[in-house]
Design a protein around this motif. Structure first.
Motif, mmCIF file in Angstrom:
data_model
loop_
_atom_site.group_PDB
_atom_site.id
_atom_site.type_symbol
_atom_site.label_atom_id
_atom_site.label_comp_id
_atom_site.label_asym_id
_atom_site.label_seq_id
_atom_site.Cartn_x
_atom_site.Cartn_y
_atom_site.Cartn_z
ATOM 1 N N ALA A 114 0.824 -1.207 0.000
ATOM 2 C CA ALA A 114 0.000 0.000 0.000
ATOM 3 C C ALA A 114 0.858 1.256 0.000
ATOM 4 C CB ALA A 114 -0.928 -0.001 1.213
ATOM 5 N N THR A 115 2.118 1.123 0.479
ATOM 6 C CA THR A 115 3.048 2.255 0.489
ATOM 7 C C THR A 115 4.002 2.203 -0.695
ATOM 8 O OG1 THR A 115 2.960 2.296 2.906
ATOM 9 C CG2 THR A 115 4.753 3.485 1.857
ATOM 10 N N SER A 116 4.776 1.113 -0.779
ATOM 11 C CA SER A 116 5.769 1.005 -1.851
ATOM 12 C C SER A 116 5.127 0.807 -3.209
ATOM 13 C CB SER A 116 6.736 -0.156 -1.564
ATOM 14 O OG SER A 116 6.048 -1.394 -1.553
ATOM 15 N N GLY A 117 3.822 0.440 -3.240
ATOM 16 C CA GLY A 117 3.125 0.300 -4.515
ATOM 17 C C GLY A 117 2.868 1.616 -5.217
ATOM 18 N N GLY A 118 3.075 2.725 -4.520
ATOM 19 C CA GLY A 118 2.987 4.025 -5.171
ATOM 20 C C GLY A 118 1.589 4.575 -5.346
ATOM 21 N N PHE A 119 0.609 4.038 -4.604
ATOM 22 C CA PHE A 119 -0.772 4.485 -4.773
ATOM 23 C C PHE A 119 -0.981 5.921 -4.304
ATOM 24 C CE2 PHE A 119 -1.031 -0.166 -4.320
ATOM 25 C CZ PHE A 119 -1.621 -0.467 -5.534
ATOM 26 N N SER A 120 -0.104 6.399 -3.470
ATOM 27 C CA SER A 120 -0.206 7.798 -3.034
ATOM 28 C C SER A 120 0.937 8.637 -3.589
ATOM 29 C CB SER A 120 -0.182 7.868 -1.499
ATOM 30 O OG SER A 120 1.042 7.356 -0.997
ATOM 31 N N SER A 121 1.786 8.027 -4.407
ATOM 32 C CA SER A 121 2.964 8.763 -4.895
ATOM 33 C C SER A 121 3.136 8.620 -6.403
ATOM 34 C CB SER A 121 4.218 8.282 -4.146
ATOM 35 O OG SER A 121 4.369 6.875 -4.248
ATOM 36 N N TYR A 122 4.040 7.725 -6.842
ATOM 37 C CA TYR A 122 4.462 7.755 -8.240
ATOM 38 C C TYR A 122 3.396 7.269 -9.218
ATOM 39 C CZ TYR A 122 5.444 2.747 -7.549
ATOM 40 O OH TYR A 122 5.352 1.420 -7.274
ATOM 41 N N LEU A 123 2.529 6.304 -8.825
ATOM 42 C CA LEU A 123 1.537 5.786 -9.772
ATOM 43 C C LEU A 123 0.494 6.843 -10.122
ATOM 44 C CD1 LEU A 123 0.777 2.061 -8.821
ATOM 45 C CD2 LEU A 123 2.158 2.973 -10.686
ATOM 46 N N ILE A 124 -0.113 7.460 -9.100
ATOM 47 C CA ILE A 124 -1.143 8.450 -9.416
ATOM 48 C C ILE A 124 -0.534 9.795 -9.811
ATOM 49 C CG2 ILE A 124 -2.837 7.327 -7.948
ATOM 50 C CD1 ILE A 124 -2.411 9.506 -5.882
ATOM 51 N N ALA A 125 0.793 9.961 -9.609
ATOM 52 C CA ALA A 125 1.440 11.177 -10.100
ATOM 53 C C ALA A 125 1.394 11.241 -11.618
ATOM 54 C CB ALA A 125 2.889 11.237 -9.623
ATOM 55 N N MET A 126 1.213 10.095 -12.278
ATOM 56 C CA MET A 126 1.101 10.065 -13.741
ATOM 57 C C MET A 126 -0.304 10.424 -14.217
ATOM 58 S SD MET A 126 2.988 6.433 -14.444
ATOM 59 C CE MET A 126 4.403 5.887 -13.487
ATOM 60 N N ASP A 127 -1.279 10.377 -13.319
ATOM 61 C CA ASP A 127 -2.675 10.514 -13.718
ATOM 62 C C ASP A 127 -3.025 11.952 -14.105
ATOM 63 O OD1 ASP A 127 -5.378 8.854 -13.531
ATOM 64 O OD2 ASP A 127 -5.787 10.875 -12.801
ATOM 65 N N GLU A 128 -4.081 12.049 -14.899
ATOM 66 C CA GLU A 128 -4.521 13.357 -15.386
ATOM 67 C C GLU A 128 -4.973 14.264 -14.248
ATOM 68 O OE1 GLU A 128 -7.526 15.174 -18.830
ATOM 69 O OE2 GLU A 128 -7.526 13.026 -18.343
ATOM 70 N N ARG A 129 -5.490 13.672 -13.170
ATOM 71 C CA ARG A 129 -5.941 14.494 -12.040
ATOM 72 C C ARG A 129 -4.776 15.287 -11.445
ATOM 73 N NH1 ARG A 129 -9.928 10.642 -8.348
ATOM 74 N NH2 ARG A 129 -11.077 9.652 -10.047
ATOM 75 N N ILE A 130 -3.652 14.625 -11.227
ATOM 76 C CA ILE A 130 -2.489 15.309 -10.654
ATOM 77 C C ILE A 130 -1.891 16.275 -11.668
ATOM 78 C CG2 ILE A 130 -0.268 14.981 -9.510
ATOM 79 C CD1 ILE A 130 -2.690 13.872 -7.994
ATOM 80 N N TYR A 131 -1.931 15.906 -12.945
ATOM 81 C CA TYR A 131 -1.477 16.814 -14.003
ATOM 82 C C TYR A 131 -2.256 18.123 -13.942
ATOM 83 C CZ TYR A 131 -1.723 18.809 -18.727
ATOM 84 O OH TYR A 131 -1.744 19.663 -19.808
ATOM 85 N N GLU A 132 -3.571 18.046 -13.727
ATOM 86 C CA GLU A 132 -4.399 19.252 -13.681
ATOM 87 C C GLU A 132 -4.201 20.012 -12.374
ATOM 88 O OE1 GLU A 132 -8.282 17.724 -14.312
ATOM 89 O OE2 GLU A 132 -8.064 17.561 -16.497
ATOM 90 N N VAL A 133 -3.935 19.295 -11.277
ATOM 91 C CA VAL A 133 -3.686 19.969 -9.997
ATOM 92 C C VAL A 133 -2.448 20.855 -10.091
ATOM 93 C CG1 VAL A 133 -2.975 19.592 -7.600
ATOM 94 C CG2 VAL A 133 -4.860 18.274 -8.560
ATOM 95 N N ILE A 134 -1.388 20.334 -10.700
ATOM 96 C CA ILE A 134 -0.157 21.120 -10.850
ATOM 97 C C ILE A 134 -0.382 22.301 -11.785
ATOM 98 C CG2 ILE A 134 2.212 21.016 -11.752
ATOM 99 C CD1 ILE A 134 2.404 18.210 -10.670
ATOM 100 N N GLY A 135 -1.210 22.108 -12.799
ATOM 101 C CA GLY A 135 -1.543 23.205 -13.699
ATOM 102 C C GLY A 135 -1.003 22.994 -15.100
ATOM 103 N N VAL A 136 -1.847 23.223 -16.056
ATOM 104 C CA VAL A 136 -1.434 23.016 -17.452
ATOM 105 C C VAL A 136 -0.385 24.032 -17.879
ATOM 106 C CG1 VAL A 136 -3.634 21.957 -18.079
ATOM 107 C CG2 VAL A 136 -3.380 24.439 -18.235
#
Length: 671
Positions: A114-136
């Motif tokens: 649940a930690t090293s799997g990246g569900f709160s870090s690197y995996l969802i960092a690729m997702d469009e939601r995080i892309y939009e949070v950072i800003g286009v």
């Protein structure tokens, strides 16, 4: 007396019972230590802890340590089941400490995903939601560097990358656990708790140790519960932020935060380790970081965030890793040389174990019997080195062929190179965890992210770097967990083979359970929303790091690389000095690996550990025998009590029950 290897060692293991008790324990065959009921309990508790971990990591970027809680809850559930069956006349297999240890190992392996799997870090960092949070409009944040979360590919990716760490250090289990006696405080505390739950307490010393453990477990739990009431939202207040050394030092993380776990670690570790950690805190937070901060605006931009590689954070990460790598690689090379000499030296028998015991009185013979018994059990069910090597090579071949299909920017040769380097990093992390109980998994992941992203460049470097960080995080995390659990198994007379198999089963469970429990959060909540409950702060940080890392070394702050090289060489020279000088001198030379941990984490836990080791030092001077018998029980009780509190505190957090008081300290106002 064993030969000096340069590693810190304990005089004796913290044991429960005397040699008669240890010798009378009937150890089941390794297959009998793994049971269907144990796997069912592991899956249930693994799912529970995965939910708790997801909740905390997606909200406050924290993950609980479940070794102790897993062992205790596993004992409670199986004991309840066997008691229920016995009450109604059903025949049940006795519940042993070995089965309890296997359950704990399986739970930890599952929850770790649940930690090293990246569900709160690197995996969802690729997702469009995080892309939009950072800003286009954020420089370097490209729409092409997006891979939306999907349950299928996430499970497949975890199965591809999560097992390598279990094979990478398997041949070194004897060296790490037996020859060099690395402490692994959480593993030792868990073992002592399991032993106390299963001992009949027939011996007088065992009875007193169990009573001492129980008393300090209650003290640790009660104190952690008391602290919670004053800690405010997200633990921003209270005793965890108590400026015990003044507000000026508090700003540089020098304060005693009343943490029972770290105080307990100070009791259970060799004095030189705790002193080395404090020295590292003084060097980094007392001198180095304030000195570098004075050059803000010259060496790096002054208006950067706390997690920006281009600022002070870049120095912290790379200098800390330089010290760790210098120490870890030195000792890895030394171990390889020593092992090679033993293989080619026919005069050294296979079972000639180095035992480091100070000759104090006649009880040394009992300690030797206990040591011999544990050694025999630990090495009885051998796992051949060729099996570990073949397993690692096979997994690397699968990963090299599969990962580029899931993440096209991460080419096969980059995957292969990563897995060639990864075992050395896994050793460094496991060695450091054995010394200080702190795993620098995320730090290694960020270094892997930086290197791969800079090599790939702007065309796909963000996705490639994030995927590579996951690869690195998985192997260094599972390798450290395996050695931690080997320590627990060693002290509970559990088979190394059953521990390894339970790690495999737990990891396989985690690939599925951690993914499914995360998917519940992902579909039910707006993960990553700045205005929502689940902001996923770590994912935002990882994506920003990946964007910055594309620039490569040119993106690092001024003099970061030269300073890091200086600390790398310093770590090598300190180790050479430790080996070249007599033991009466080398025992006072600090350990670079232990010094490196506060460089990145902060000085507060070094203060806690030093308080623990100082109390132990005074105790040893007043009554050495009493300290020898009960220091381990005191340490493990404090660690276990604090560890058990993580479960109710996490449940309170899930139900949004915040502490009622925020105890805050500030400068007095002029009147």
């Amino acid at each position: 007396m064993g030969t000096q290897t340069g590693f810190p060692v304990e005089i004796s293991e913290p044991l429960l019972g005397d040699s008669k008790e240890i010798g009378s324990i009937l150890v089941p065959e390794w297959k009998d230590q793994i049971t269907i009921r144990g796997l069912v309990v592991s899956a249930l508790l693994g799912g529970l802890f995965c939910i708790i971990t997801h909740k905390l990591s997606l909200t406050v970027a924290m993950a609980p340590t479940v070794n102790v809680a897993g062992g205790l809850l596993g004992f409670f559930l199986v004991k309840s089941w066997t008691g229920f069956c016995s009450k109604f006349g059903f025949s049940v297999t006795p519940f042993t400490r070995q089965e309890n240890t296997v359950i704990q190992t399986c739970i930890v392996a599952c929850c770790d995903l649940a930690t090293s799997g990246g569900f709160s870090s690197y995996l969802i960092a690729m997702d469009e939601r995080i892309y939009e949070v950072i800003g286009v409009d954020y420089p370097g944040n490209r729409a092409e560097d997006v891979k939306n979360a999907g349950l299928g590919w996430m499970i497949a990716y975890l199965f591809v990358v999560s097992f390598h760490g279990l094979f990478s250090l398997l041949p070194l289990r004897k060296v790490m656990i037996m020859d060099n006696k690395l402490t692994y405080p959480s593993g030792t505390a868990t073992a002592m708790l399991i032993n106390s739950l299963h001992t009949d307490a027939g011996a007088e010393l065992a009875r007193k140790q169990v009573h001492c453990l129980g008393k300090y477990l209650i003290i640790g739990f009660s104190w952690s519960c008391f602290k919670w009431f004053f800690s405010g939202i997200a633990d921003s207040c209270g005793f965890d932020n108590f400026p015990s050394l003044g507000l000026t030092l508090f700003k540089n993380t020098f304060y005693f935060d009343f943490n029972p776990t770290f105080v307990g670690c100070g009791f259970i570790m060799p004095h030189i380790v705790s002193c080395s950690v404090l020295l590292g805190a003084i060097v980094s937070w007392g001198f180095l970081w304030p000195f570098i901060s004075k050059h803000a605006g010259d060496w790096y931009p002054a208006d950067l965030g706390n997690n920006d590689f281009k600022g002070l954070y870049g120095y912290k990460v790379f200098i800390a890793i330089s010290l760790v790598l210098g120490d870890g690689l030195y000792n890895l090379i030394k171990i390889v040389i020593i092992s090679a000499k033993e293989i080619f030296n026919k005069n050294i028998k296979q079972n000639n174990f180095p035992v480091v015991i100070e000759v104090i009185d006649s009880e040394c013979s009992n300690l030797q019997l206990e040591q011999r018994r544990r050694n025999e059990v630990f090495l009885k069910d051998r796992i051949p080195s060729w099996f570990a090597a073949a397993g690692y090579v096979g997994l690397v071949a699968i990963s090299t062929a599969t990962i580029p299909i899931i993440f096209p920017p991460l080419k096969w040769y980059l995957v292969l190179c990563s897995y060639i380097v990864a075992p050395a990093l896994a050793f460094c992390n496991s060695y450091g965890c054995g010394l200080t109980d702190c795993s620098l998994t995320s730090t290694y992941a960020k270094v892997g992210l930086f290197i791969i992203a800079s090599l790939v460049g702007s065309n796909g470097g963000v996705v490639a770097g994030l995927a590579a960080s996951g690869l690195m995080m998985a192997i260094v995390s599972t390798a450290a967990d395996l050695m931690q659990d080997f320590k627990t198994g060693y002290l509970t007379l559990s088979s190394a083979k059953s521990m390894f198999v339970s790690q495999l089963l737990g990891t396989a469970m985690g690939c599925v359970i951690a993914s499914l429990t995360f998917w519940l959060f992902w579909t039910a909540f707006d993960i990553g929303s700045p205005d929502g409950q689940y902001k996923a702060p770590t994912a935002v940080i990882f994506r920003q790091m990946a964007i910055l890392s594309v620039e490569g070394l040119s993106g690092l702050p001024k003099y970061c690389l030269p300073i890091s090289c200086v600390f790398f060489v310093a770590a090598l020279l300190i180790n050479l000095l430790r080996d070249a000088t007599p033991k009466k001198v080398s025992q006072f030379i600090p350990i670079p690996m232990a010094m490196a941990v506060p460089f990145y984490i902060g000085a507060y836990f070094a203060i806690d550990m030093f308080v623990g080791t100082l109390i132990l030092f005074i105790w040893e001077r007043i009554d050495w025998k009493d300290a020898e018998n009960y220091a381990g029980a005191v340490a493990c009780g404090l660690i276990c009590g604090d560890g058990i509190w993580t479960v109710p505190s996490a449940i309170l957090s899930i139900f949004r029950i915040n502490p009622p008081i925020c105890m805050y300290f500030g400068p007095s106002l002029d009147t």
